[in-house]
Each structure stands twice: as structure tokens, then as C-alpha cells.
Design an enzyme around this catalytic site. Sequence first.
Site, PDB file in Angstrom:
ATOM      1  N   ILE B  21       0.848  -1.194   0.000  1.00 34.19           N
ATOM      2  CA  ILE B  21       0.000   0.000   0.000  1.00 34.19           C
ATOM      3  C   ILE B  21       0.885   1.246   0.000  1.00 34.19           C
ATOM      4  O   ILE B  21       1.884   1.289   0.706  1.00 34.19           O
ATOM      5  CB  ILE B  21      -0.853   0.008   1.293  1.00 34.19           C
ATOM      6  CG1 ILE B  21      -1.762  -1.217   1.344  1.00 34.19           C
ATOM      7  CG2 ILE B  21      -1.643   1.298   1.442  1.00 34.19           C
ATOM      8  CD1 ILE B  21      -2.871  -1.204   0.359  1.00 34.19           C
ATOM      9  N   ASP B  22       0.513   2.252  -0.752  1.00 33.54           N
ATOM     10  CA  ASP B  22       1.305   3.479  -0.740  1.00 33.54           C
ATOM     11  C   ASP B  22       0.660   4.564   0.118  1.00 33.54           C
ATOM     12  O   ASP B  22      -0.320   4.317   0.829  1.00 33.54           O
ATOM     13  CB  ASP B  22       1.600   3.964  -2.167  1.00 33.54           C
ATOM     14  CG  ASP B  22       0.360   4.492  -2.870  1.00 33.54           C
ATOM     15  OD1 ASP B  22      -0.684   4.712  -2.218  1.00 33.54           O
ATOM     16  OD2 ASP B  22       0.446   4.692  -4.091  1.00 33.54           O
ATOM     17  N   VAL B  23       1.213   5.748   0.052  1.00 35.14           N
ATOM     18  CA  VAL B  23       0.785   6.821   0.943  1.00 35.14           C
ATOM     19  C   VAL B  23      -0.673   7.234   0.703  1.00 35.14           C
ATOM     20  O   VAL B  23      -1.323   7.796   1.594  1.00 35.14           O
ATOM     21  CB  VAL B  23       1.753   8.025   0.818  1.00 35.14           C
ATOM     22  CG1 VAL B  23       1.595   8.722  -0.516  1.00 35.14           C
ATOM     23  CG2 VAL B  23       1.596   9.013   1.959  1.00 35.14           C
TER      24      VAL B  23
END
Lengths: 136, 136, 136, 136
Positions: B21-23
Site C-alpha cells: 500500500i502506498d501513501v
Amino acid sequence: MATKETDYIFELPIKVRDYEIDVEGIVNNANYLHYLELTRHEFCEQAGLSFARMHEMGLAPVVRHADIEYINSLRIGESMVSKLALCRKGARFIFQQDIYRADGLPILKATITCVCVEGGRLTRGDALAEAFKEYL
Amino acid sequence: MATKETDYIFELPIKVRDYEIDVEGIVNNANYLHYLELTRHEFCEQAGLSFARMHEMGLAPVVRHADIEYINSLRIGESMVSKLALCRKGARFIFQQDIYRADGLPILKATITCVCVEGGRLTRGDALAEAFKEYL
Amino acid sequence: MATKETDYIFELPIKVRDYEIDVEGIVNNANYLHYLELTRHEFCEQAGLSFARMHEMGLAPVVRHADIEYINSLRIGESMVSKLALCRKGARFIFQQDIYRADGLPILKATITCVCVEGGRLTRGDALAEAFKEYL
Amino acid sequence: MATKETDYIFELPIKVRDYEIDVEGIVNNANYLHYLELTRHEFCEQAGLSFARMHEMGLAPVVRHADIEYINSLRIGESMVSKLALCRKGARFIFQQDIYRADGLPILKATITCVCVEGGRLTRGDALAEAFKEYL
């Protein structure tokens, strides 16, 4: 047959990191998506609107489509130049992104289509268009 | 309008890992290439020709082209089903690979074209075709 | 010499993904950190407090220290069991995390120390301790 | 109390890539292992024995132990300097590797112990020691 050269507006030299290499001794296909994203984000930063700044503003550029032709493989210890051209079609920002080995050998040609989401909603992308105006 | 259903020959349930998962709280676009590769390799293993075995035989399947439509984003804690269909056109093995969220929401539709390299040379892919014969 | 067995409270089977293998044919050292994080997060989810839920609550578990002994390497196509024990020392949650190949060969022994941050501030970790109470 | 400064022999500036950031807005703990490996490999290349060259020679440096203290987190858009000191104890090469944010804030202190494997067998590491002789 004459080929029109792509008018690249940004270039980023990148060196392959050894952990990006797989058991076949070549860069794993997914890592090129990282190189392409890195190139877009460095371009945005140079254009004055970094990804960090967009995040603070509540803007999220999102990839909607990727078309990637893998031409040659990058190997351990090699370097590349990642080049970018940009056009806008309505809400879509279309990045032509080509990667060449340091000696000019074509590695990959990609077309990446992004849109800009704000608070979960698709925007017309005007904030990005403003930042990119000298390139569009 | 009637839509012909894709005839999937393999399905793999995959759970999003939090580090993917990214920001923005969504799976980073490059990680889907990992999911797609994982699905192809698990399919190959089920078909009786694992990636490890190919490597021992000196065979290397290589991605030549990827066309990926990102439809919806997967988020932290979510699960997916990754589905695969396959056809052969000469030396090219064309995987239609679609990812759905566990509840059926379409996430991504991809067409991945692979060829088989042996000792650095393109092959006709007969070893793979033999392994996949009941699916082609 | 008698060795006291670690009292594991959670076990997770994980299969090596081919893209986690490096050019030497073994899992790259950084990927084990991913396996260890995955194991902790799956444990948290089973304990009733998923990482997604913590994120919604504004809680962020953060790794403060990692001590990792790499004993044997995992190779392409192999599977592992990732085991976890837990104790609390004040604000610190100390995870003893050991990975074994499917046949029992020890692969890695790690001690991972986490703390819990809330709104950028170190907490005493009471929310986690409450979730983990039957294991502490 | 006087603290003896570590005698670093190599420094590498690295910029955080946005895809290395997780949902908390900080670099995921596993990615620091990538930064540390990148630093060691760039050091080896500067010392005249690149990882690619070792691979051709049949030499594989392998991480045996990692002790990592995470002090502060790197965030989106930030840059670091990754510093390295080296000593040899028998077959073991012990890298003291510290990461500082560009403004000097300490981010991480690590001790990484490597050995050198040749054809699956532990070596005394003489090939590496020869390459590193001016640093040991």
C-alpha cells in the site's frame, strides 16, 4: 521510412539497483513501473508540483492505463536514461515514457495515462495542467 | 448488449499485503505486475512446469508486452481473485489476466504477452506449449 | 544441553514468490523483513486489531529495532512457516519471530521491537496491549 | 561524555522514492535494507569489485546478521546520506552502516555482517579482503 522523434521534455538517468534483478539476471518486469513512476514524480517536482505537495493539497494522481512494450532487458550493473513526453486529453494526462540503456539501446516504450483524484473524486486536472502549462 | 465472458482457466485468491500500500492508501500500480506474475507462475506450476523447473531447463519466459487497465483501486486489508485465460499465437503466449476484489468489483484488466527464451535466443515456445496443451 | 522451546503464539505459512528471488537464486535479505511484517500484521488481525483498523484509529505501530540472524537461505519455489512469540516491556512490544522452511530447516531468527505512535507521539501502547491481552 | 566518531570510508547520497513510502507516510522498514545493500554494493564497485563481477567469478556475499536501530523516520520527498565503515573478523566482513537525513538528523544505525560464499561453500573471504585492502 522517416520516424518522427518524440519530443521529450524530461530525462532522468537511473542506475539499476542489484536488488531489482531477478534470478534470470535481468530487471524484473514490475520494477520498470517503479522507474516510470520515479521519472514522472521527478518531472512533477521539477515542474514545481511535487508528489509530496500534491498529497498535502489532497490531490492524488492515479494511473488509469499502462501500455508497455518491453524491447530489451536491463542487466546487473547497467544504467539507463528514462525519457518523458506529455500531452493532455481532457482529464487525462498521457505520458509517453521511453527507457534507453546508457549506450542508447532501446529498452522499453510505455504510454502511461493518469488522472487526478481529489477527495476520492475524479477532477478535470486543472491543478496539474497549471503546473505543467509550459510543457503542454 | 451481450458480453462474452472470458473463459478463465485458472484463479488465484491473493490478499493485499500492507507493505504493498502506498501513501494514498491504495496498492501501488507496480505491485499489480507482481500479482499478475505470481498468478502466471502459480498457473505454470499447476500445469506441471514450474518457473523453478524452467530455470533448471535453461528456459526463461520473458514479458514482451503488457497492456493494463486500472479500473478500481485495492485498499489496505482487501482481498482479490486473480483470474487467467491463455492463448498462443506463434511464439507468443498471450495471457488475459483480470483481477477482481473479493466481492466481485473489477479492479484491473490486463493482457500480458510472453515469449520463451532459451540460452538468450527466442524459442518457438514448444516446451511451454506442451506443458499448457490441455489449456490451449 | 537442553534448549527451552520458544512458546510461539502464531504461525503463518508463506510461499516464496519468484520475484522475491535475486540473481543468486535466493530470497533477497530485505524481503524477510516483509515476511516478518506480514506475520505481525496477520497476527494483529487475528487478535482483533488489524493494521487497517489501527490506521483508522490514528495508531501507528513503528519498528524501533530489528535483530536478524540469517541462518539458511530460502530458494525459488520453497515454502516457509513464519512463527511468532510476543512479550511487552513497558511501551515496547517485543516480537520473537523465527522462520523455518516447510521441512523444519531453520532459516532466520529475529527479534523485532515495536512501539506504538499516536498523532506523532509515542504512546504507552495500551490499545495494543488490550488487543493482545490473552497473549501477553 | 566524548563519543568516538565512526571512521566512515564511504558515503552515498540517496533520495527517497515515493513508492518506498507506506500508508503512514514514512519509508517502510524493509526498504532500509535495500538502502543498506545499495550502499554496500556501490562501495564494492568503487573498491574495484562490483557485485556483477563477483557474480561472474562465482562469489556471492551473503548477509549473516543484521542489527538495525531505527531512530527517526524518513518521509516522502526527503533525502539521506548513507555512510559506511568496514572491519574484518576472520571470514566475516562487518559493515557499520548509518543513515542520516540530508540535514544531519540520525535516521538509522545498523551493523551488517556478511560472509562470502563460493560454489555454495563459505570462503575465508580473501578475494573480498584483497579488494578492500586499502580500507581494512
